[in-house]
Structures are given as C-alpha cells and as structure tokens.
Design an enzyme around this catalytic site. Structure first.
Site, mmCIF file in Angstrom:
data_model
loop_
_atom_site.group_PDB
_atom_site.id
_atom_site.type_symbol
_atom_site.label_atom_id
_atom_site.label_comp_id
_atom_site.label_asym_id
_atom_site.label_seq_id
_atom_site.Cartn_x
_atom_site.Cartn_y
_atom_site.Cartn_z
ATOM 1 N N TYR A 104 0.818 -1.221 0.000
ATOM 2 C CA TYR A 104 0.000 0.000 0.000
ATOM 3 C C TYR A 104 0.846 1.263 0.000
ATOM 4 O O TYR A 104 1.955 1.282 0.525
ATOM 5 C CB TYR A 104 -0.868 0.055 1.262
ATOM 6 C CG TYR A 104 -1.848 -1.073 1.423
ATOM 7 C CD1 TYR A 104 -3.012 -1.110 0.668
ATOM 8 C CD2 TYR A 104 -1.620 -2.085 2.338
ATOM 9 C CE1 TYR A 104 -3.927 -2.133 0.828
ATOM 10 C CE2 TYR A 104 -2.526 -3.121 2.505
ATOM 11 C CZ TYR A 104 -3.677 -3.140 1.747
ATOM 12 O OH TYR A 104 -4.580 -4.153 1.912
ATOM 13 N N ASN A 166 -12.987 -7.952 8.996
ATOM 14 C CA ASN A 166 -12.000 -7.627 7.963
ATOM 15 C C ASN A 166 -10.630 -7.273 8.529
ATOM 16 O O ASN A 166 -10.064 -6.211 8.204
ATOM 17 C CB ASN A 166 -12.518 -6.434 7.143
ATOM 18 C CG ASN A 166 -12.769 -6.830 5.704
ATOM 19 O OD1 ASN A 166 -12.014 -7.632 5.145
ATOM 20 N ND2 ASN A 166 -13.798 -6.271 5.093
ATOM 21 N N ASP A 260 -16.700 -9.481 0.765
ATOM 22 C CA ASP A 260 -17.508 -8.280 0.525
ATOM 23 C C ASP A 260 -18.730 -8.621 -0.330
ATOM 24 O O ASP A 260 -19.825 -8.105 -0.095
ATOM 25 C CB ASP A 260 -16.670 -7.193 -0.150
ATOM 26 C CG ASP A 260 -15.452 -6.829 0.690
ATOM 27 O OD1 ASP A 260 -15.566 -6.843 1.919
ATOM 28 O OD2 ASP A 260 -14.393 -6.554 0.097
HETATM 29 P P1 ATP Z 1 -11.854 -11.871 1.286
HETATM 30 O O1 ATP Z 1 -10.810 -12.660 0.558
HETATM 31 O O2 ATP Z 1 -12.681 -11.037 0.386
HETATM 32 O O3 ATP Z 1 -11.346 -11.149 2.502
HETATM 33 P P2 ATP Z 1 -13.219 -13.458 3.260
HETATM 34 O O4 ATP Z 1 -12.068 -14.224 3.852
HETATM 35 O O5 ATP Z 1 -13.815 -12.344 4.007
HETATM 36 O O6 ATP Z 1 -12.864 -12.986 1.786
HETATM 37 P P3 ATP Z 1 -14.367 -15.923 2.311
HETATM 38 O O7 ATP Z 1 -14.705 -16.889 3.379
HETATM 39 O O8 ATP Z 1 -13.141 -16.159 1.517
HETATM 40 O O9 ATP Z 1 -14.414 -14.456 2.927
HETATM 41 O O10 ATP Z 1 -15.570 -15.867 1.255
HETATM 42 C C1 ATP Z 1 -16.872 -15.451 1.616
HETATM 43 C C2 ATP Z 1 -17.885 -16.418 1.047
HETATM 44 O O11 ATP Z 1 -17.790 -16.432 -0.387
HETATM 45 C C3 ATP Z 1 -17.693 -17.848 1.504
HETATM 46 O O12 ATP Z 1 -18.296 -18.057 2.772
HETATM 47 C C4 ATP Z 1 -18.361 -18.602 0.368
HETATM 48 O O13 ATP Z 1 -19.768 -18.577 0.527
HETATM 49 C C5 ATP Z 1 -17.987 -17.766 -0.859
HETATM 50 N N1 ATP Z 1 -16.723 -18.258 -1.458
HETATM 51 C C6 ATP Z 1 -15.473 -17.855 -1.160
HETATM 52 N N2 ATP Z 1 -14.548 -18.548 -1.878
HETATM 53 C C7 ATP Z 1 -15.245 -19.404 -2.651
HETATM 54 C C8 ATP Z 1 -14.877 -20.404 -3.629
HETATM 55 N N3 ATP Z 1 -13.595 -20.660 -3.946
HETATM 56 N N4 ATP Z 1 -15.870 -21.094 -4.225
HETATM 57 C C9 ATP Z 1 -17.163 -20.863 -3.921
HETATM 58 N N5 ATP Z 1 -17.572 -19.952 -3.019
HETATM 59 C C10 ATP Z 1 -16.634 -19.219 -2.381
#
Ligand code: ATP
Length: 316
Positions: A104, A166, A260
């Site tokens: 960043y 987050n 998000d």
């Molecule tokens: P970010 O990377 O945006 O910070 P996060 O860690 O807050 O994401 P994740 O758990 O990665 O959140 O993703 C949120 C939701 O999106 C998951 O609970 C799921 O429902 C969906 N999701 C994430 N990755 C995948 C995937 N590879 N395939 C299908 N669904 C997914």
C-alpha cells in the site's frame, strides 16, 4: 434514498498483469478497490439503492474512484475531496502464479482523513442498514471516530448495523485491533467474520466447530453472525439458531472480494425481507461470483445472473 449506507476507504489499484516483479511489467492495470465500496457495488447490482461515504484526493485517482462507483450505480453524493492528501494506492503483484503480493501507499491518504463531520446523520438515519468494517478504525484516530459516530447514529435511529471484522495485518496487529473489533461487535446487529477473526474475539475458539463459534460470537451481542469459511461455505447463527449456506462450485481466480460480495448479497436480501435461507443462498452465490475474476467487484452479479451458478447443495 439509499437503503444501504457504508463508509470507509477506497483506493486506486495498480495491478501487475504478468507474473513477476512490478519492475518487469510492460504496463499496469488501473483499477479501484475498497472493502466497503465493494459491498455498496454488490448491493447496487442486486437492485438495492446504496451509498458510499469517504474521502478521495483532489487527483486523477480520486476522480477514477468517484466515476467508477457512480458508474456502478452507487450514490457518491457524500464523497468528499481532500484538498491536501492524495488518494491511497494499492499495488498488486502476482509474485508467482499462485501468490498475490499486496502493498500500500495509504499512510496519510485522503481516505484515512475521514472524520466524523463526513458522516451525514440524515443519510444514516434514513437507511435500512449501515455497513462498516474493522479496517476503517485502523486508518487514523479521526477515521475511527467517524465509524463510531456513524454506528452511534444508526443505533440511535434504530437502523441495523452490519460489521465486517475484515482484519488487516498490514495495518495493525490483532492485539492492537481487538478492542475496536469488540466495540463494533457489541454495537452491531449483524457481524461478518472469518473463523480466524472470530477466534480473536471468542475464548477457546479452537475447541469449537463452526456452529459453536458462530453461536459464541453471537453471545457478544449481535443477533446475526455470518462465519465465512471460503470455499468450505459459511455458517450463520441467527437468534441462536445455526444454518449452513450452500456451496457453489466455481473456478477461483482471485479469492479477494468474496467476503464483501457475500456481505452485499446477505444485506441486499435482508433488506428485501428475504428468509434466512434466501439470504444465505444469495450471499454465497455473490461470494462465489467474486472469486471468478481478478478484480474485487467487477464480477459481482445482477439478480438475473444469480441463477447462472449451480451447486451440488442446491436444487435448481
Ligand atoms: P476476502 O478474501 O474477500 O477477505 P473473506 O475471507 O472475508 O474474503 P471468504 O470466506 O473467503 O471471505 O468468502 C466469503 C464467502 O464467499 C464464503 O463463505 C463462500 O460462501 C464464498 N466463497 C469464497 N470462496 C469461494 C470459492 N472458492 N468457491 C465458492 N464460493 C466461495
């Protein structure tokens, strides 16, 4: 007027198209990224009038952000232009085919100068939901006050508050951040967290399964907890009852933005009055769409596109 109001920092992104170091690129992709504005875009794509509040610099990057969000249907009438601080930048390198490295230029950025006066009380009080994230209090003391002021306004007006924890290790350590996360969770009705983030707030989290962890986080105050588990799905705890979100199968290109998108889908369907099952179905579908493209928000679906995804868990 906007049903979803959110605030935070949106940055310009300089993304390397090729695998390797930035200095070896022949050109860079110019994009826009910000957790909270991605939620606003996602909700707007689903048809929910949405607004993003924040500050941009008096520079081309700031204009890019303003125009991109407006072009995606987000209300930017509350976006301020900071006369002195520049728009923050995010630099994305594909260090290997599998590993993205993010850095960043955001310390002292226009977005981090966000303050209480930037939050329009009427906009917040007139919303159906206020969405904030644990990123904003990390940016500066005035940004932290802005988030707290917005949350207090919503609490006072009876507007539900959604918080996405987050956690960003590049901005602050978990030990430093946890008191702010706790304050947000205690003032929110809806909390989005990963299992790791929930573990920052709940004692003995490693002894719990995802239902137990969602329930334990709910005991800190929020009636609705959404525990995100990447490709493994999501677990919700609403009024003490636990639910599993369906899992959609997609080819993941870039995991960033899924959380998000998930929040946008959940909140848009919640404001529409959808059942918990419908909120989780739409949240999971939007999260899955988000990982299919390189940008954080570019792949987010309209309502009509939701049916394009199929899932072994979901009867079509
Ligand atoms: P970010 O990377 O945006 O910070 P996060 O860690 O807050 O994401 P994740 O758990 O990665 O959140 O993703 C949120 C939701 O999106 C998951 O609970 C799921 O429902 C969906 N999701 C994430 N990755 C995948 C995937 N590879 N395939 C299908 N669904 C997914």
């Amino acid at each position: 007027r906007p049903a979803l109001v959110t605030l935070g920092e949106t940055m310009a992104v300089l993304a390397c198209p090729e695998v390797g170091l930035l200095r070896q690129q022949r050109g860079l992709d110019l994009r826009v990224a910000g957790a909270e504005s991605t939620v606003a875009i996602g909700a707007a794509r689903l048809g929910l009038p949405s607004a993003w509040l924040g500050r941009v610099g008096a520079d081309e990057f700031g204009e890019l952000i303003r125009q991109t969000l407006a072009g995606a249907g987000v209300d930017v009438s509350g976006v301020g232009t900071d006369a002195t601080a520049p728009t923050g930048l995010m630099i994305k390198e594909r260090r290997t085919a599998e590993v993205t490295r993010v850095s960043y230029r955001r310390a002292g950025s226009a977005g981090s100068q966000l303050c209480q006066e930037d939050v329009d009380p009427e906009l917040v009080a007139g919303a159906a939901v206020l969405h904030v994230s644990g990123i904003t209090p990390a940016l500066s003391e005035s940004a932290r006050e802005a988030v707290r002021a917005a949350v207090r306004m919503a609490n006072h007006a009876g507007v539900p508050v959604a918080v996405d924890i987050n956690h960003r290790e590049t901005l602050w350590s978990a030990a430093h951040a946890v008191a702010d996360y706790r304050w947000l969770v205690e003032h929110a009705q809806i909390v989005f967290a990963t299992e790791t983030e929930a573990g920052l707030l709940v004692d003995d989290a490693d002894t719990m399964d995802s239902s137990g962890l969602a329930r334990a986080l709910g005991e800190l105050g929020p009636g609705e907890v959404l525990l995100k588990r990447g490709a493994r799905g999501a677990t919700a705890c609403v009024a003490g009852e636990t639910y599993e979100a369906p899992r959609y199968q997609v080819r993941a290109l870039d995991p960033v933005g899924a959380g998000d998108g998930f929040a946008a889908g959940y909140l848009a369907e919640r404001v529409r009055g959808g059942s918990i099952a419908d909120r989780l179905r739409i949240a999971a579908a939007v999260g899955a769409f988000a990982v299919t493209v390189a940008g954080d928000w570019e792949g987010l679906p309209t309502r009509a596109e939701l049916d394009l995804l199929t899932s072994p868990d979901v009867a079509r």
